[in-house]
Enzyme design. Structure first.
Site, PDB file in Angstrom:
ATOM      1  CG  HIS A 127      -1.708   5.063  -0.718  1.00  0.00           C
ATOM      2  ND1 HIS A 127      -2.505   5.574   0.290  1.00  0.00           N
ATOM      3  CD2 HIS A 127      -2.485   4.156  -1.360  1.00  0.00           C
ATOM      4  CE1 HIS A 127      -3.702   4.985   0.251  1.00  0.00           C
ATOM      5  NE2 HIS A 127      -3.698   4.113  -0.737  1.00  0.00           N
TER       6      HIS A 127
ATOM      7  NE  ARG B 140      -3.691   2.189   2.592  1.00  0.00           N
ATOM      8  CZ  ARG B 140      -3.620   2.848   3.739  1.00  0.00           C
ATOM      9  NH1 ARG B 140      -2.895   2.365   4.739  1.00  0.00           N
ATOM     10  NH2 ARG B 140      -4.273   3.969   3.902  1.00  0.00           N
TER      11      ARG B 140
ATOM     12  CD1 TRP C 120     -11.414  -6.294  -0.261  1.00  0.00           C
ATOM     13  CD2 TRP C 120      -9.599  -5.858   0.992  1.00  0.00           C
ATOM     14  NE1 TRP C 120     -11.248  -4.931  -0.194  1.00  0.00           N
ATOM     15  CE2 TRP C 120     -10.146  -4.640   0.557  1.00  0.00           C
ATOM     16  CE3 TRP C 120      -8.459  -5.828   1.799  1.00  0.00           C
ATOM     17  CZ2 TRP C 120      -9.596  -3.396   0.903  1.00  0.00           C
ATOM     18  CZ3 TRP C 120      -7.908  -4.599   2.142  1.00  0.00           C
ATOM     19  CH2 TRP C 120      -8.476  -3.409   1.697  1.00  0.00           C
TER      20      TRP C 120
HETATM   21  C1  HEM Z   1     -10.091   2.321  -6.301  1.00  0.00           C
HETATM   22  C2  HEM Z   1      -8.898   2.054  -5.847  1.00  0.00           C
HETATM   23  C3  HEM Z   1      -8.588   1.762  -4.423  1.00  0.00           C
HETATM   24  C4  HEM Z   1      -9.245   2.102  -3.282  1.00  0.00           C
HETATM   25  C5  HEM Z   1     -10.509   2.942  -3.174  1.00  0.00           C
HETATM   26  C6  HEM Z   1      -8.534   1.530  -2.170  1.00  0.00           C
HETATM   27  C7  HEM Z   1      -8.893   1.668  -0.845  1.00  0.00           C
HETATM   28  C8  HEM Z   1      -8.275   1.043   0.214  1.00  0.00           C
HETATM   29  C9  HEM Z   1      -8.656   1.168   1.601  1.00  0.00           C
HETATM   30  C10 HEM Z   1      -9.799   2.013   2.130  1.00  0.00           C
HETATM   31  C11 HEM Z   1      -7.802   0.394   2.324  1.00  0.00           C
HETATM   32  C12 HEM Z   1      -7.800   0.191   3.839  1.00  0.00           C
HETATM   33  C13 HEM Z   1      -6.685   0.995   4.498  1.00  0.00           C
HETATM   34  C14 HEM Z   1      -6.662   0.786   5.995  1.00  0.00           C
HETATM   35  O1  HEM Z   1      -7.698   0.943   6.622  1.00  0.00           O
HETATM   36  O2  HEM Z   1      -5.573   0.483   6.538  1.00  0.00           O
HETATM   37  C15 HEM Z   1      -6.889  -0.230   1.407  1.00  0.00           C
HETATM   38  C16 HEM Z   1      -5.918  -1.114   1.766  1.00  0.00           C
HETATM   39  C17 HEM Z   1      -5.049  -1.699   0.894  1.00  0.00           C
HETATM   40  N1  HEM Z   1      -4.919  -1.403  -0.442  1.00  0.00           N
HETATM   41 FE1  HEM Z   1      -6.213  -0.323  -1.553  1.00  0.00          FE
HETATM   42  N2  HEM Z   1      -7.458   0.849  -2.646  1.00  0.00           N
HETATM   43  C18 HEM Z   1      -7.448   0.955  -4.009  1.00  0.00           C
HETATM   44  C19 HEM Z   1      -6.500   0.448  -4.876  1.00  0.00           C
HETATM   45  C20 HEM Z   1      -5.403  -0.278  -4.483  1.00  0.00           C
HETATM   46  C21 HEM Z   1      -4.311  -0.655  -5.356  1.00  0.00           C
HETATM   47  C22 HEM Z   1      -4.209  -0.255  -6.834  1.00  0.00           C
HETATM   48  C23 HEM Z   1      -3.432  -1.379  -4.605  1.00  0.00           C
HETATM   49  C24 HEM Z   1      -2.116  -2.009  -4.993  1.00  0.00           C
HETATM   50  C25 HEM Z   1      -1.693  -2.209  -6.210  1.00  0.00           C
HETATM   51  C26 HEM Z   1      -3.981  -1.457  -3.267  1.00  0.00           C
HETATM   52  C27 HEM Z   1      -3.412  -2.149  -2.225  1.00  0.00           C
HETATM   53  C28 HEM Z   1      -3.895  -2.174  -0.936  1.00  0.00           C
HETATM   54  C29 HEM Z   1      -3.372  -3.029   0.108  1.00  0.00           C
HETATM   55  C30 HEM Z   1      -2.265  -4.072  -0.044  1.00  0.00           C
HETATM   56  C31 HEM Z   1      -4.101  -2.728   1.270  1.00  0.00           C
HETATM   57  C32 HEM Z   1      -3.949  -3.369   2.647  1.00  0.00           C
HETATM   58  C33 HEM Z   1      -3.053  -2.526   3.531  1.00  0.00           C
HETATM   59  C34 HEM Z   1      -2.920  -3.075   4.926  1.00  0.00           C
HETATM   60  O3  HEM Z   1      -3.380  -4.165   5.223  1.00  0.00           O
HETATM   61  O4  HEM Z   1      -2.291  -2.380   5.748  1.00  0.00           O
HETATM   62  N3  HEM Z   1      -5.155  -0.766  -3.228  1.00  0.00           N
HETATM   63  N4  HEM Z   1      -7.186   0.180   0.122  1.00  0.00           N
END
Ligand code: HEM
Length: 367
Positions: free
Chosen positions: A110, A106, A266
């Site tokens: 980001h 992430r 997820w």
């Molecule tokens: C429409 C696009 C996206 C949205 C709206 C989105 C939104 C989010 C949100 C709300 C979280 C939770 C963060 C938290 O509460 O710690 C998250 C986690 C995460 N996202 Fe996304 N994301 C998007 C695209 C992506 C993409 C493109 C990637 C990587 C290529 C990605 C990888 C991750 C990963 C690995 C986590 C887990 C982080 C953790 O467990 O600490 N996301 N995302």
């Protein structure tokens, strides 16, 4: 939102800036040609500056040119990779035994996903080049909540390898995490250079409450991905979880601050990179969670979650086609993800002619 950049262009473009832009566009071809053909020891192509406040699109319209680093080779970067991978192993109990891997993915996304550069527009901002997510303006963007934890893990590595830029370190950490968690090999190139706060971004990362048009506006129109690449990238949600509060760091007593406000995982294997996200999207039954938090969806036994922006991938027929393909074929998914993730990490950077590295996992090295 069709495109932040287009909106800014609509509201902020004076005639003068348009004329300047026209001039720079011509100049851009020349400068970028020259930059990509020089041994750019002391130039970086003039990092692009996109000022929201001054209403001026400043600086030359070129990509940030990756720097040459003749002093370090694959062996050195593999060493950094190994140290990051060891840290992931060392703290495997972090975040309810998910570990730091997903947080590093992430972080890399980001940092890179701040890129604003609609097709045909030579001006852009953001991207991974300047490593700007470390700076307060970008770090304090609520979209980056909880990412201070990922940076905490990497700080000692930055101290040990002071020659590596933050942009290189953070993107390499995403590559390391994907590979160590069982994902595909990702080709990676060094050459980013630390930039200051004036290049930091804010408020350009995706809003999880939105629909397919919004997701397409952001990934396709703003960042230049295809529908297929967009779906592949969001499949990284096979990893990790959503947090109301940031997870507690090793040795600490309290959370470092708020998370996204969403909750849950997820998939049932959040520390393995798989195509599970797609299978679950199609095969489970998703209903709106009844709670006082933001709108999110739960599966049939309320063990897993999806964001509205995740469900957008099956609501939109063009996106859904790729969800179906990836749910069936993990090899195809891995191949497409690897290419899309490399593209993400390289947005806004000219790597022409630069070395490309592929790293061995710790397992492959018997470590
Ligand atoms: C429409 C696009 C996206 C949205 C709206 C989105 C939104 C989010 C949100 C709300 C979280 C939770 C963060 C938290 O509460 O710690 C998250 C986690 C995460 N996202 Fe996304 N994301 C998007 C695209 C992506 C993409 C493109 C990637 C990587 C290529 C990605 C990888 C991750 C990963 C690995 C986590 C887990 C982080 C953790 O467990 O600490 N996301 N995302």
């Amino acid at each position: 939102m069709s495109s932040i950049a287009f909106n800014i262009a609509k509201s902020n473009f004076s005639k003068r800036s348009l004329y300047t832009l026209a001039g720079l566009t011509t100049l851009a071809g020349v400068i970028s040609y020259n930059n990509s053909n020089t041994n750019n020891k002391n130039n970086n192509g003039g990092p692009n500056k996109f000022s929201n406040s001054s209403k001026v699109l400043a600086s030359a319209a070129t990509l940030n040119v990756a720097l040459n680093d003749d002093k370090h080779d694959l062996k050195d970067y593999q060493q950094v990779y190994n140290d990051i991978a060891q840290k992931i192993r060392e703290y495997d109990e972090y975040d309810e035994a998910i570990g730091f891997g997903p947080a590093l993915v992430r972080l890399a996304w980001h940092l890179s996903g701040t890129f604003v550069g609609p097709k045909g527009c030579p001006h852009f901002s953001g991207g991974s080049y300047g490593g700007t997510i470390r700076l307060p303006k970008e770090a304090k963007d609520p979209a980056n909540n909880a990412l201070e934890n990922a940076r905490w893990l990497l700080d000692p590595i930055k101290s040990k390898y002071s020659w590596i830029s933050y942009g290189d370190l953070y993107t390499l950490s995403g590559v390391t995490a994907i590979q160590e968690l069982g994902g595909p090999k990702i080709k990676w190139r060094p050459g980013r250079k630390d930039l200051g706060e004036e290049y930091a971004s804010n408020s350009v990362l995706p809003d999880a409450s939105r629909d397919a048009d919004y997701v397409r506006g952001l990934f396709v129109r703003r960042m230049g991905f295809t529908d297929q690449e967009t779906v592949a990238l969001i499949g990284a949600h096979a990893l990790g979880s959503c947090h109301i509060q940031a997870p507690i760091l090793p040795g600490a007593k309290e959370s470092t601050g708020p998370g996204s406000g969403y909750t849950g995982r997820w998939t049932a294997s959040p520390n393995f990179f798989t195509n599970e996200f797609f299978r679950l999207l199609l095969e489970d039954k998703w209903t709106q969670k009844k709670w006082s938090g933001p709108v999110q969806y739960q599966n049939s036994d309320d063990s897993l979650m999806m964001l509205p922006a995740d469900l957008a991938l099956v609501e939109d027929p063009a996106f859904k086609k790729f969800v179906q393909e990836y749910a069936k074929d993990q090899d195809k998914y891995f191949k497409d993800f690897a290419a899309a993730f490399q593209k993400l990490l390289e947005l806004g950077i000219d790597f022409k002619g630069k070395r490309e590295f592929e790293f061995k996992t710790l397992d492959e090295q018997d470590i």
